[in-house]
Design a protein around this motif. Structure first.
Motif, PDB file in Angstrom:
ATOM      1  N   ALA A 393       0.841  -1.205   0.000  1.00 38.21           N
ATOM      2  CA  ALA A 393       0.000   0.000   0.000  1.00 38.21           C
ATOM      3  C   ALA A 393       0.873   1.251   0.000  1.00 38.21           C
ATOM      4  N   LEU A 394       1.977   1.220   0.740  1.00 33.41           N
ATOM      5  CA  LEU A 394       2.882   2.367   0.760  1.00 33.41           C
ATOM      6  C   LEU A 394       3.521   2.586  -0.600  1.00 33.41           C
ATOM      7  N   LYS A 395       3.838   1.498  -1.294  1.00 33.11           N
ATOM      8  CA  LYS A 395       4.407   1.630  -2.634  1.00 33.11           C
ATOM      9  C   LYS A 395       3.439   2.310  -3.574  1.00 33.11           C
ATOM     10  N   GLU A 396       2.196   1.870  -3.514  1.00 33.96           N
ATOM     11  CA  GLU A 396       1.183   2.450  -4.406  1.00 33.96           C
ATOM     12  C   GLU A 396       0.913   3.906  -4.059  1.00 33.96           C
ATOM     13  N   ARG A 397       1.033   4.232  -2.777  1.00 32.08           N
ATOM     14  CA  ARG A 397       0.733   5.593  -2.329  1.00 32.08           C
ATOM     15  C   ARG A 397       1.804   6.587  -2.745  1.00 32.08           C
ATOM     16  N   TYR A 398       3.090   6.181  -2.599  1.00 31.23           N
ATOM     17  CA  TYR A 398       4.174   7.127  -2.845  1.00 31.23           C
ATOM     18  C   TYR A 398       4.816   6.958  -4.211  1.00 31.23           C
ATOM     19  N   GLY A 399       4.491   5.890  -4.907  1.00 28.40           N
ATOM     20  CA  GLY A 399       4.989   5.716  -6.266  1.00 28.40           C
ATOM     21  C   GLY A 399       6.509   5.719  -6.328  1.00 28.40           C
ATOM     22  N   ASP A 400       7.063   6.639  -7.135  1.00 31.51           N
ATOM     23  CA  ASP A 400       8.512   6.700  -7.341  1.00 31.51           C
ATOM     24  C   ASP A 400       9.239   7.618  -6.357  1.00 31.51           C
ATOM     25  N   ASP A 401       8.512   8.172  -5.394  1.00 31.23           N
ATOM     26  CA  ASP A 401       9.140   9.045  -4.406  1.00 31.23           C
ATOM     27  C   ASP A 401       9.825   8.172  -3.341  1.00 31.23           C
ATOM     28  N   LYS A 404      10.171   9.620   0.458  1.00 32.50           N
ATOM     29  CA  LYS A 404       8.964   9.525   1.289  1.00 32.50           C
ATOM     30  C   LYS A 404       8.606   8.065   1.572  1.00 32.50           C
ATOM     31  N   PHE A 405       8.842   7.190   0.575  1.00 35.98           N
ATOM     32  CA  PHE A 405       8.547   5.768   0.795  1.00 35.98           C
ATOM     33  C   PHE A 405       9.453   5.200   1.888  1.00 35.98           C
ATOM     34  N   GLY A 406      10.739   5.595   1.868  1.00 34.36           N
ATOM     35  CA  GLY A 406      11.658   5.118   2.898  1.00 34.36           C
ATOM     36  C   GLY A 406      11.269   5.613   4.272  1.00 34.36           C
ATOM     37  N   GLN A 407      10.870   6.907   4.364  1.00 41.81           N
ATOM     38  CA  GLN A 407      10.464   7.446   5.654  1.00 41.81           C
ATOM     39  C   GLN A 407       9.210   6.753   6.168  1.00 41.81           C
ATOM     40  N   LEU A 412       6.585   2.690   9.674  1.00 43.73           N
ATOM     41  CA  LEU A 412       5.790   1.463   9.804  1.00 43.73           C
ATOM     42  C   LEU A 412       6.530   0.433  10.656  1.00 43.73           C
ATOM     43  N   TYR A 413       7.828   0.287  10.433  1.00 48.57           N
ATOM     44  CA  TYR A 413       8.620  -0.647  11.245  1.00 48.57           C
ATOM     45  C   TYR A 413       8.576  -0.247  12.719  1.00 48.57           C
ATOM     46  N   ARG A 414       8.696   1.067  12.977  1.00 43.97           N
ATOM     47  CA  ARG A 414       8.695   1.533  14.365  1.00 43.97           C
ATOM     48  C   ARG A 414       7.341   1.293  15.029  1.00 43.97           C
TER      49      ARG A 414
END
Length: 546
Positions: A393-401, A404-407, A412-414
């Motif tokens: 879901a995060l991939k689809e939300r942030y696309g190629d950014d 922001k995907f890493g943050q 999510l891990y935290r």
């Protein structure tokens, strides 16, 4: 972390490959071709030792004259050794280990030292210096002995060799053999009944033909090693010899030729200064020791001694001769883990009486001790699997950014209290144990020709029917099926599917010792049982992990 499983499997494959390559480079000693009979005749035979081997100075300059005296051979037999001593120089030109077979099932004893077509491996010693008989322009001395055959009947056997030079100085070179021992004491007695002082210098060395390496599977290891007061154990390969001759001064020390399962070593008096040297002559590598000059005054005598070991890599026996000589049982940089594991393996063998069962037992103990790490590893992998929908879901939300995907991923891990490296770190912590056991199985002389059961009659050799490699591949396939799949990429999923097949082919092509493959197989089976226990516990808590 989608490719965590891919990383782990590929890492394991690479580590396995590198381990096997290291084993071949350093430990896979080829069987000596004994089809050519070792011949040392008693008359008109070229010397087994070249005068050019005698180190009469630090530069290795030697007299060019050679003796034409006839020599003979003395045969010495103990309960563990069959030795031939050449009376010219008093060198050990052949040694057979009576308690170790040449090949599995063979009645022929293992030929450790010998001379045959194009190859030579002998032990040499002598007295050089100003008045040493081995530095004479007339060539090396030809000793006399009261017998040509000696048999050990008690606890000790002394084999004296005598030579009197042109000035009347008497040199007695005595080998002292002991029951059940592979180490032989060398005792030199110099009796100077003349009116002039005499100066001699003891040298001891081992000489072996340099053999070129073949293919990966046929690669050999024929290497020297030495120890000094500052350096407990250092290898010095034939390549090192070709580049530069070694010349080190030390108090005490030792030199050795090491190979798979066996070692040959000279240990001088530890309270004297010695020079360790190497040389390459006529296609042969030489490593030896030179002692301090010894002055024998007129009408007096002096004694000089050293110890020579020729036998299996028995750590206890080697340490009894020199406190660092047991390091020739080379467990690599993880020796501090390997040594206790070997002690445990020997203890288990003493209880069970079968090396294969002892390997299984030590695998169970090690895997049980590492269970907390295994639990952490598979718990982390299961949690990562459960996070895949949210990650998608995060991939689809942030696309190629990617930033922001890493943050968002770290957040999510935290929030979910998941450590993305939780599956890798426990595996990395277990790897030193794996490597340490690898070297234990490869270096342990006790496993050479050790039988397990059924078709496994030699745990140091590859499985002749490939049963263990196939079972290993099957256990790996089952392990993969039980693990939660964290990879979503179709290409990576195909790689994971074929990974057990790749490993199976890998173990079929490269002949790992069956004892090591047995350890891997049992380890996998225990891992499967531990995985079922871990996942069942998580599922009872309402977590879907598979």
């Amino acid at each position: 972390m989608e490719s965590q499983r891919t990383f782990l499997f590929i890492g394991l494959l690479l580590v396995s490959y590198l381990l096997f390559q290291e084993w071949n480079n350093d430990y896979n000693q080829p069987k000596i071709d004994t089809s050519a009979t070792t011949q040392v005749t008693t008359q008109n035979t070229p010397s087994a030792t070249s005068q050019n081997d005698v180190p009469v100075s630090s530069q290795g300059d030697v007299p060019m004259a050679a003796t034409k005296a006839i020599r003979s051979v003395i045969t010495v037999t103990t309960d563990v050794l069959a030795v031939q001593i050449d009376t010219k120089g008093g060198d050990i030109v052949e040694a057979k280990l009576l308690k170790h077979a040449e090949t599995h099932g063979s009645e022929d004893p293992y030929l450790l030292l010998g001379e045959f077509e194009g190859k030579q491996y002998i032990s040499q010693s002598g007295l050089i210096g100003l008045n040493g008989p081995d530095a004479s322009q007339d060539g090396r001395p030809v000793y006399t002995s009261s017998n040509t055959q000696y048999q050990l009947n008690g606890d000790e056997l002394r084999v004296p060799l005598t030579f009197v030079d042109a000035k009347g100085v008497e040199f007695t070179k005595t080998y002292v053999f002991k029951a059940g021992k592979y180490d032989v004491n060398l005792e030199y007695s110099v009796n100077n009944a003349t009116a002039d002082p005499v100066q001699v210098q003891l040298y001891t060395q081992v000489k072996r033909t340099i053999q070129a390496k073949g293919s990966m599977v046929d690669q050999t290891y024929l290497g020297t090693a030495y120890g000094t007061a500052e350096e407990p154990y250092e290898k010095y390969s034939f390549d090192d010899m070709a580049e530069a001759n070694l010349n080190k001064n030390t108090l005490g020390g030792y030199v050795a030729f090491i190979q798979h399962y066996f070692v040959s070593a000279w240990v001088p008096a530890q309270d004297s200064n010695n020079t360790i040297y190497t040389a390459v002559r006529n296609g042969q590598g030489i490593m030896g020791l030179k002692g301090e000059p010894v002055n024998v005054q007129a009408n007096s005598a002096a004694n000089i001694s050293a110890t020579y070991y020729m036998g299996p890599k028995d750590g206890d026996a080697l340490e009894a001769i020199h406190h660092n000589l047991d390091l020739t049982v080379d467990y690599g940089w993880l020796f501090f883990i390997s040594q206790p594991l070997f002690v445990l393996l020997k203890f288990l063998y003493g209880l069970i009486g079968n090396w294969g069962l002892a390997i299984i037992a030590i695998t169970i103990l090690v895997k049980s001790a590492l269970y907390p790490l295994t639990k952490a590893q598979y718990t982390s992998m299961a949690k990562m699997r459960m996070l895949q929908p949210k990650m998608q879901a995060l991939k689809e939300r942030y696309g190629d950014d990617r930033q922001k995907f890493g943050q968002a991923t770290m957040e999510l891990y935290r929030k979910e209290k998941v450590n993305p490296m939780g599956g890798c770190l426990p595996l990395l912590l277990q790897m030193p144990i794996f490597l340490a056991l690898f070297y234990v199985f490869l270096e342990s002389t006790e496993l050479r020709h050790a039988e397990f059961m059924f078709w496994l009659t030699d745990l140091s050799a590859a499985d002749p029917y490939y049963v263990l490699p196939i079972l290993f591949g099957a256990s790996m396939f089952l392990t993969q099926k039980l693990q939660p799949m964290t990879v979503t990429d179709p290409m990576q999923q195909k790689m994971m599917t074929y990974m057990p097949v790749v490993f199976t082919i890998f173990f079929l092509i490269f002949p790992f010792p069956s004892g090591l493959v047995l350890y891997w197989l049992v380890s996998n089976l225990i891992t499967i049982a531990q995985m079922l226990i871990i996942y069942r516990g998580m599922e009872k808590k309402g977590l879907k992990v598979r």
